[in-house]
Scaffold this motif. Structure first.
Motif, PDB file in Angstrom:
ATOM      1  N   ASN A   1      -6.513   6.279 -20.278  1.00  0.00           N
ATOM      2  CA  ASN A   1      -6.682   7.618 -20.828  1.00  0.00           C
ATOM      3  C   ASN A   1      -5.530   8.476 -20.315  1.00  0.00           C
ATOM      4  O   ASN A   1      -5.617   9.045 -19.221  1.00  0.00           O
ATOM      5  N   PRO A   2      -4.435   8.563 -21.083  1.00  0.00           N
ATOM      6  CA  PRO A   2      -3.262   9.299 -20.609  1.00  0.00           C
ATOM      7  C   PRO A   2      -3.539  10.763 -20.307  1.00  0.00           C
ATOM      8  O   PRO A   2      -2.772  11.403 -19.590  1.00  0.00           O
ATOM      9  N   GLN A   3      -4.652  11.307 -20.831  1.00  0.00           N
ATOM     10  CA  GLN A   3      -4.976  12.721 -20.623  1.00  0.00           C
ATOM     11  C   GLN A   3      -5.723  12.981 -19.319  1.00  0.00           C
ATOM     12  O   GLN A   3      -5.981  14.128 -18.970  1.00  0.00           O
ATOM     13  N   SER A   4      -6.046  11.926 -18.597  1.00  0.00           N
ATOM     14  CA  SER A   4      -6.884  12.061 -17.414  1.00  0.00           C
ATOM     15  C   SER A   4      -6.065  12.065 -16.132  1.00  0.00           C
ATOM     16  O   SER A   4      -4.944  11.563 -16.079  1.00  0.00           O
ATOM     17  N   GLU A   5      -6.661  12.629 -15.060  1.00  0.00           N
ATOM     18  CA  GLU A   5      -6.048  12.527 -13.737  1.00  0.00           C
ATOM     19  C   GLU A   5      -6.105  11.095 -13.229  1.00  0.00           C
ATOM     20  O   GLU A   5      -5.383  10.721 -12.307  1.00  0.00           O
ATOM     21  N   VAL A   6      -7.016  10.310 -13.801  1.00  0.00           N
ATOM     22  CA  VAL A   6      -7.098   8.869 -13.506  1.00  0.00           C
ATOM     23  C   VAL A   6      -6.783   8.149 -14.817  1.00  0.00           C
ATOM     24  O   VAL A   6      -7.684   7.737 -15.541  1.00  0.00           O
ATOM     25  N   PRO A   7      -5.497   7.982 -15.141  1.00  0.00           N
ATOM     26  CA  PRO A   7      -5.144   7.449 -16.460  1.00  0.00           C
ATOM     27  C   PRO A   7      -5.536   5.991 -16.693  1.00  0.00           C
ATOM     28  O   PRO A   7      -5.606   5.559 -17.838  1.00  0.00           O
ATOM     29  N   VAL A   8      -5.796   5.230 -15.623  1.00  0.00           N
ATOM     30  CA  VAL A   8      -6.256   3.855 -15.798  1.00  0.00           C
ATOM     31  C   VAL A   8      -7.433   3.608 -14.871  1.00  0.00           C
ATOM     32  O   VAL A   8      -7.364   3.861 -13.663  1.00  0.00           O
ATOM     33  N   ARG A   9      -8.522   3.092 -15.474  1.00  0.00           N
ATOM     34  CA  ARG A   9      -9.664   2.603 -14.690  1.00  0.00           C
ATOM     35  C   ARG A   9      -9.664   1.085 -14.829  1.00  0.00           C
ATOM     36  O   ARG A   9      -9.892   0.559 -15.912  1.00  0.00           O
ATOM     37  N   ILE A  10      -9.376   0.430 -13.726  1.00  0.00           N
ATOM     38  CA  ILE A  10      -9.196  -1.022 -13.746  1.00  0.00           C
ATOM     39  C   ILE A  10     -10.561  -1.707 -13.851  1.00  0.00           C
ATOM     40  O   ILE A  10     -11.514  -1.343 -13.160  1.00  0.00           O
ATOM     41  N   ALA A  11     -10.636  -2.698 -14.722  1.00  0.00           N
ATOM     42  CA  ALA A  11     -11.891  -3.396 -14.969  1.00  0.00           C
ATOM     43  C   ALA A  11     -11.848  -4.871 -14.593  1.00  0.00           C
ATOM     44  O   ALA A  11     -12.892  -5.508 -14.484  1.00  0.00           O
ATOM     45  N   THR A  12     -10.642  -5.434 -14.401  1.00  0.00           N
ATOM     46  CA  THR A  12     -10.557  -6.833 -13.988  1.00  0.00           C
ATOM     47  C   THR A  12      -9.221  -7.098 -13.308  1.00  0.00           C
ATOM     48  O   THR A  12      -8.206  -6.476 -13.634  1.00  0.00           O
ATOM     49  N   TRP A  13      -9.256  -8.024 -12.365  1.00  0.00           N
ATOM     50  CA  TRP A  13      -8.028  -8.514 -11.729  1.00  0.00           C
ATOM     51  C   TRP A  13      -7.777  -9.968 -12.121  1.00  0.00           C
ATOM     52  O   TRP A  13      -6.975 -10.649 -11.505  1.00  0.00           O
ATOM     53  N   ARG A  14      -8.453 -10.420 -13.160  1.00  0.00           N
ATOM     54  CA  ARG A  14      -8.280 -11.774 -13.676  1.00  0.00           C
ATOM     55  C   ARG A  14      -7.465 -11.723 -14.965  1.00  0.00           C
ATOM     56  O   ARG A  14      -7.902 -11.129 -15.958  1.00  0.00           O
ATOM     57  N   PRO A  15      -6.293 -12.345 -14.996  1.00  0.00           N
ATOM     58  CA  PRO A  15      -5.446 -12.263 -16.191  1.00  0.00           C
ATOM     59  C   PRO A  15      -6.051 -12.926 -17.422  1.00  0.00           C
ATOM     60  O   PRO A  15      -5.677 -12.603 -18.551  1.00  0.00           O
ATOM     61  N   ASP A  16      -7.025 -13.846 -17.221  1.00  0.00           N
ATOM     62  CA  ASP A  16      -7.622 -14.545 -18.359  1.00  0.00           C
ATOM     63  C   ASP A  16      -8.883 -13.841 -18.885  1.00  0.00           C
ATOM     64  O   ASP A  16      -9.524 -14.334 -19.816  1.00  0.00           O
ATOM     65  N   GLU A  17      -9.244 -12.698 -18.309  1.00  0.00           N
ATOM     66  CA  GLU A  17     -10.480 -12.015 -18.716  1.00  0.00           C
ATOM     67  C   GLU A  17     -10.186 -10.947 -19.771  1.00  0.00           C
ATOM     68  O   GLU A  17      -9.423 -10.019 -19.523  1.00  0.00           O
ATOM     69  N   ARG A  18     -10.802 -11.082 -20.934  1.00  0.00           N
ATOM     70  CA  ARG A  18     -10.687 -10.098 -22.005  1.00  0.00           C
ATOM     71  C   ARG A  18     -11.753  -9.023 -21.836  1.00  0.00           C
ATOM     72  O   ARG A  18     -12.895  -9.311 -21.489  1.00  0.00           O
ATOM     73  N   LEU A  19     -11.371  -7.805 -22.095  1.00  0.00           N
ATOM     74  CA  LEU A  19     -12.311  -6.693 -21.999  1.00  0.00           C
ATOM     75  C   LEU A  19     -12.894  -6.446 -23.390  1.00  0.00           C
ATOM     76  O   LEU A  19     -12.542  -5.505 -24.099  1.00  0.00           O
ATOM     77  N   ASP A  20     -13.834  -7.330 -23.756  1.00  0.00           N
ATOM     78  CA  ASP A  20     -14.393  -7.310 -25.099  1.00  0.00           C
ATOM     79  C   ASP A  20     -15.923  -7.228 -25.044  1.00  0.00           C
ATOM     80  O   ASP A  20     -16.503  -6.933 -23.994  1.00  0.00           O
ATOM     81  N   GLU A  21     -16.578  -7.514 -26.159  1.00  0.00           N
ATOM     82  CA  GLU A  21     -18.034  -7.427 -26.220  1.00  0.00           C
ATOM     83  C   GLU A  21     -18.702  -8.364 -25.221  1.00  0.00           C
ATOM     84  O   GLU A  21     -19.710  -8.002 -24.594  1.00  0.00           O
TER      85      GLU A  21
END
Length: 400
Positions: free
Chosen positions: A61-81
């Motif tokens: 969210n480029p408009q936020s003071e926290v522009p990235v909220r990290i959800a995974t440190w696994r390169p093979d993990e998709r952030l999907d359904e």
């Protein structure tokens, strides 16, 4: 609907890479060197170093003071359904592993980053789930989130209370209302350790009730059985009901809102304590000073004030406020009385809060013993690599 594939990259400044490597889930604006790609708020992005090394993946969210909220440190993990469903299932399994629900039908199912689901709070109240959504990414997942919650927990309905300040800082408009299933009634009845409480999920603070204090209410109960108990910043009177069950003869609920005081009276009545609570509308700082001037004395006092320090800049004033209110409470307690006191300001550490109590005791000329340390309920777990997830701290003090 997010597809889970990154639409861009966020390049981290070299001196800020360690925070990402140490798995802190927030990437602050001052840590971002550059955003590459045509990213929109809520998109999935890869977080990379200056040399292009992959570090993590999250929501932007480029408009936020926290522009990235990290959800995974696994390169093979998709952030999907599938990721969303798995995170919800895992959160539910953790609650059951922790023995929740245990003697209650009201608990927190999802605690944002502490359940590896940034931007989502989900609280269960009997047959309803109340959610708070405060990032653009989770805003896109809103309908599917409600659908998954219906499938996972089988509630009567999923209700939204996205009307708090974090959402505004993410440039999202507030929203209250049903998402899926039936709308909740004006009052939802919950059970907690053999007591019943009426919860206003439509208009109440947070999602309607202070679930984070559930275990503290039970632990504080033995100290609240005195002849006369003051429950300051009482909200809907939950600590008062526990005090009355413990044997307190009279409890004064003190709050600035006449509406919540009426609900506090109802909560006492449905547990068989009608007439044992006195409602007092007013500012706690002013009222406690009047009590002091009038020579009032109490056997126990509960102080559960709202957050005094929402930002680092407000911490000095907050500490003065905490000292003042605790100093007054210590002055009002009989020798041998108990003070159950809290701070829910995340910017105030337990050490800072204890120092405040020390200074208050000195000024009050009272000897004070800490007999218990209190924290947020276990359905609000503290993520070790995310100290911001710890916000509630409390002490049970014996005031000599």
């Amino acid at each position: 609907m997010p597809k889970g594939e990154p639409t861009g990259k966020v390049i981290v400044k070299p001196e800020r890479e360690d925070a990402v490597k140490r798995r802190h889930p927030w990437l602050f604006s001052g840590s971002v060197a550059k955003i590459e790609g045509k990213v929109q708020p809520g998109d999935v992005v890869d977080v990379v170093s200056q040399d292009g090394t992959w570090l993590a993946r999250g929501f932007v969210n480029p408009q936020s003071e926290v522009p990235v909220r990290i959800a995974t440190w696994r390169p093979d993990e998709r952030l999907d359904e599938e990721w969303l469903w798995n995170r919800l299932q895992q959160a539910w399994q953790r609650r059951k592993q922790l023995g929740i629900p245990d003697q209650t039908d009201a608990f927190r199912l999802v605690y944002a980053e502490s359940d590896f689901l940034p931007g989502v709070i989900a609280d269960c109240y009997a047959d309803f789930v109340v959610v708070q959504i405060y990032t653009p990414a989770m805003e896109k997942w809103r309908d599917l989130l409600a659908e998954f919650l219906m499938e996972l927990l089988k509630p009567k309905g999923v209700f939204e209370r996205s009307d708090f300040d974090t959402r505004l800082r993410e440039k999202l408009l507030p929203r209250i209302g049903p998402i899926k299933g039936e709308p909740p009634p004006e009052r939802v009845t919950i059970t907690e350790h053999g007591l019943k409480f009426l919860v206003d999920v439509w208009r109440g603070h947070k999602t309607g009730f202070y679930l984070d204090q559930r275990e503290n209410r039970l632990r504080s109960e033995p100290y609240l059985k005195g002849e006369r108990v003051l429950n300051a910043f009482s909200y809907t009177g939950s600590f008062a009901v526990y005090a009355l069950r413990a044997g307190a003869k009279q409890v004064i609920n003190l709050d600035t809102s006449a509406e919540v005081l009426r609900l506090a009276e109802e909560n006492a009545a449905i547990n068989g304590f009608a007439g044992s609570v006195q409602s007092l509308e007013g500012n706690a700082f002013q009222v406690l000073r009047k009590f002091r001037d009038a020579g009032e004395q109490f056997d126990a006092i509960v102080l559960d004030p709202p957050r005094f320090a929402p930002t680092k800049a407000t911490v000095p004033n907050a500490l003065r406020g905490y000292k003042d209110i605790n100093w007054l409470a210590m002055r009002l307690l009989k020798p041998g009385g108990f003070l159950v006191t809290f701070s829910c300001s995340g910017m105030v550490s337990p050490e800072m809060f204890q120092q405040v109590l020390f200074e208050a005791a000195l000024d009050a000329k009272r000897d004070v013993l800490i007999v218990e340390r209190l924290s947020q309920s276990r359905d609000h777990p503290i993520l070790l690599n995310f100290p911001e997830s710890e916000y509630l701290k409390g002490f049970v003090c014996l005031v000599c």
